[in-house]
Design a protein around this motif. Structure first.
Motif, mmCIF file in Angstrom:
data_model
loop_
_atom_site.group_PDB
_atom_site.id
_atom_site.type_symbol
_atom_site.label_atom_id
_atom_site.label_comp_id
_atom_site.label_asym_id
_atom_site.label_seq_id
_atom_site.Cartn_x
_atom_site.Cartn_y
_atom_site.Cartn_z
ATOM 1 N N LYS A 1 -22.182 -77.722 40.441
ATOM 2 C CA LYS A 1 -21.817 -79.145 40.484
ATOM 3 C C LYS A 1 -22.619 -79.885 41.555
ATOM 4 N N LYS B 1 -25.746 -80.959 40.199
ATOM 5 C CA LYS B 1 -25.538 -81.749 38.983
ATOM 6 C C LYS B 1 -26.127 -81.080 37.736
ATOM 7 N N LYS C 1 -14.980 -71.615 32.949
ATOM 8 C CA LYS C 1 -14.647 -72.683 32.001
ATOM 9 C C LYS C 1 -13.529 -73.559 32.548
ATOM 10 N N THR D 1 -14.728 -76.195 35.219
ATOM 11 C CA THR D 1 -15.773 -77.171 34.883
ATOM 12 C C THR D 1 -15.217 -78.298 34.038
ATOM 13 N N GLY D 2 -16.062 -79.341 33.878
ATOM 14 C CA GLY D 2 -15.659 -80.500 33.096
ATOM 15 C C GLY D 2 -16.601 -80.742 31.935
ATOM 16 N N ASP D 3 -17.552 -81.666 32.138
ATOM 17 C CA ASP D 3 -18.473 -82.028 31.063
ATOM 18 C C ASP D 3 -19.634 -81.042 30.899
ATOM 19 N N GLU D 4 -19.796 -80.148 31.848
ATOM 20 C CA GLU D 4 -20.918 -79.202 31.761
ATOM 21 C C GLU D 4 -20.772 -78.304 30.526
#
Length: 620
Positions: free
Chosen positions: A546, A549, A570, A573-576
């Motif tokens: 993160k 980025k 998993k 994390t978010g949008d990754e």
């Protein structure tokens, strides 16, 4: 022991001979029950089974081995040495500049020139083009798309005005109506070919009818298909033009075969040797008065199909092996294309390297000093015989369709080559066929910042309007991957370049191997990749990802550790996009149920996978 005693003894005679059955027994034992054919037999795209080793008994029944260099069926070459002509093509936009360039390259080792004409030259213009050039001392090839008769008349008139000895003029003009038919869809008449043969009666060494097998090669064909369909093309010429009253001796002496040579080193050597056998047998069937008519004149050009836009200097390595295959196979002349020809007009550097590759083979490697340097190799001799057999079968299949023209009309030639090309495209996508620097081991730092012309990344279409014949469309095998990566380069002009982060954990050997694999995998799409030295926890790895980025996080560990590690990553994390490097079959369903969707491994379709990731990142 004196030298006479040494020479009278067989080398290694103190060791007992080992039979093939004894070798096989040991091999089977070492395989420990594994399937011999699956493990050790290589099935080529030509349909040839290549064994792991060959012995003298494999070639003992080959009749062509009895012939010496220069003897029928000329498998060992047309002459008693291995000399060849070094050719370079020159675009004739400006007569003065083209002439100056010709003189320059002739003084730098070239002895064959291809003049690419952009218009029909007058007699005066030909004289300007040939100013200071001694036509008897080199080979002159005229390249144009039509109006061959007018060009030749003006060329011959210019030679006469220069008081050239026409008997010594060597060269060709690019009249190849039948092989062009498969590109354009235009069904030709052979009247012009007949006229050119008559027109050049006073130029006995000038070839006026070409068989361009390179068209098949650069459309994705196998070596067998290139040779088989080239022979079918030649047979059509022989049948039609001998019926028109041209003797086989004259006709055969006016024909030249142009083959492309790819990077399958031994296969390409064998292809050229096999071609001479089959052509000799074909001409012999027409009962020439002089068996010398059965000698095949071969010009080879390094392949366009396997050249790449990305990491283009690798093309120099490809053309080196291709040039060696051509020369060892016994080509009569050779064009080595410049390494950057796929995407721009070559400059002096590219052309100089291409020339020097041939000069090195001749002046430093001495490959012109020994006739048929491949002779006696159990492997190459077997390949030669196998290619000859397979190509002859394809030739006969084409004849059963009514000959080359009828086979084109029926789509047999196109469908056969397109099927092979489709299979090769799939192998490239799966990395079963490798393009170094493109679909494997890319240059991570390479980025194309200029706008490429569309035609560089597209198949070439020369089809005429209203033609009902399906045509071949030459292309480069790397184009699909190049389009993929170029999309990323264009996207990154105005956006952040996607970053792929390796979250390495646990088993050191597995995480290193899988991180290396994943870095190469994603770099093929032009993504930035960041490898790491290993994290102690999932939380530590995700935090680091993160921080930089990352757009894609690749989890790199062992199958055993994935069960807990992947779901933990998993959850943090978010949008990754989360990807697992490997194929943990035993826990795959369990991981998918926990939201892990993406897995990359050696059996992945790399092209499809990377396209999917691009789409998810908004790269269209």
């Amino acid at each position: 022991m004196n030298s006479k005693d040494i020479n009278s003894k067989r080398l290694f005679q103190e060791f007992p001979e080992v039979s093939t059955s004894e070798w096989e027994e040991i091999i089977v034992k070492d395989l420990k029950g594994a399937d011999y054919a699956k493990k050790l037999i290589w099935k080529t795209k030509e349909g040839i089974d290549v064994k792991p080793y060959y012995r003298a008994e494999d070639i003992e029944n080959f009749d062509h081995l009895k012939a010496a260099p220069g003897q029928f069926p000329f498998v060992r070459g047309n002459k008693t040495d291995n000399s060849w002509l070094i050719r370079q093509d020159i675009i004739v936009d400006n007569l003065k500049e083209a002439n100056e360039k010709a003189l320059l390259v002739l003084n730098r080792g070239v002895d064959s020139i291809g003049f690419i004409l952009t218009k029909i030259l007058t007699v005066k213009e030909f004289r300007l083009l040939l100013k200071g050039i001694k036509p008897e001392a080199i080979e002159i090839n005229l390249i144009y798309g039509s109006y061959f008769e007018e060009i030749l008349k003006n060329f011959i008139s210019a030679l006469k005005q220069k008081e050239v000895n026409l008997d010594e003029v060597r060269g060709s003009i690019t009249c190849n109506p039948l092989t062009e038919m498969v590109l354009t869809g235009f069904i030709p008449k052979l009247n012009e070919a007949k006229q050119l043969i008559k027109l050049t009666e006073e130029l006995p060494q000038f070839r006026t009818l070409l068989v361009h097998g390179s068209i098949f090669h650069n459309s994705g064909s196998s070596a067998v298909e290139e040779l088989g369909f080239s022979l079918a093309t030649a047979a059509e010429y022989l049948d039609k033009l001998t019926e028109e009253g041209i003797s086989i001796d004259v006709l055969a002496s006016k024909m030249r075969f142009d083959f492309a040579v790819g990077s399958n080193y031994f296969m390409e050597i064998a292809k050229i040797r096999a071609a001479r056998i089959l052509w000799a047998k074909m001409v012999e069937a027409y009962k020439p008065q002089n068996i010398e008519a059965a000698k095949m004149l071969v010009h080879t050009t390094t392949s366009n199909w396997n050249k790449t836009v990305y990491d283009p200097h690798v093309n120099m390595l490809r053309t080196t092996t291709e040039a060696m295959s051509s020369v060892i196979g016994g080509t009569n002349s050779l064009t080595v294309n410049a390494f950057d020809e796929a995407f721009r007009t070559p400059d002096e550097f590219g052309e100089r390297i291409a020339r020097n590759q041939q000069l090195l083979l001749k002046e430093e490697s001495y490959l012109d000093k020994v006739a048929d340097p491949a002779a006696g190799s159990y492997y190459i001799e077997t390949l030669t015989a196998s290619i000859a057999e397979e190509a002859w079968d394809l030739f006969l299949a084409t004849e059963e369709k009514g000959g080359f023209i009828e086979a084109i009309k029926a789509g047999f030639v196109q469908e056969t080559i397109n099927a092979t090309a489709k299979e090769r495209d799939q192998n490239i996508a799966n990395r079963q066929e490798i393009f170094l620097g493109t679909n494997q081991f890319p240059n991570f730092n390479e980025k194309i910042g200029i706008e490429l012309d569309d035609e560089i990344l597209e198949a070439s279409d020369f089809s005429i309007k209203k033609s009902k014949i399906k045509t071949l469309k030459p292309y480069r095998g790397a184009q699909a991957f190049e389009i993929l990566r170029y999309k990323t380069d264009l996207f990154s002009k105005d956006n952040k370049r996607p970053l792929v982060f390796m979250l390495t954990y646990g088993n050191v050997a597995m995480r290193k191997a899988r991180a290396s694999f994943a870095c190469n995998f994603f770099a093929c799409a032009g993504f930035d990749v960041q490898d790491t030295k290993g994290f102690k926890t999932a939380e530590e790895g995700v935090k680091a990802a993160k921080k930089v980025k990352a757009d894609i996080i690749v989890i790199c560990s062992s199958d055993e550790e994935y069960a807990e590690l992947a779901p933990a990553v998993k959850a943090l994390t978010g949008d990754e996009i989360i990807v697992v490097a490997g194929y943990p079959k035993a826990i795959m369903d369990e991981m998918k149920a926990k939201g892990i969707e993406h897995f990359i491994h050696v059996k992945s379709n790399v092209l499809e996978s990377l396209t999917e990731f691009q789409n998810k990142l908004g790269i269209k």
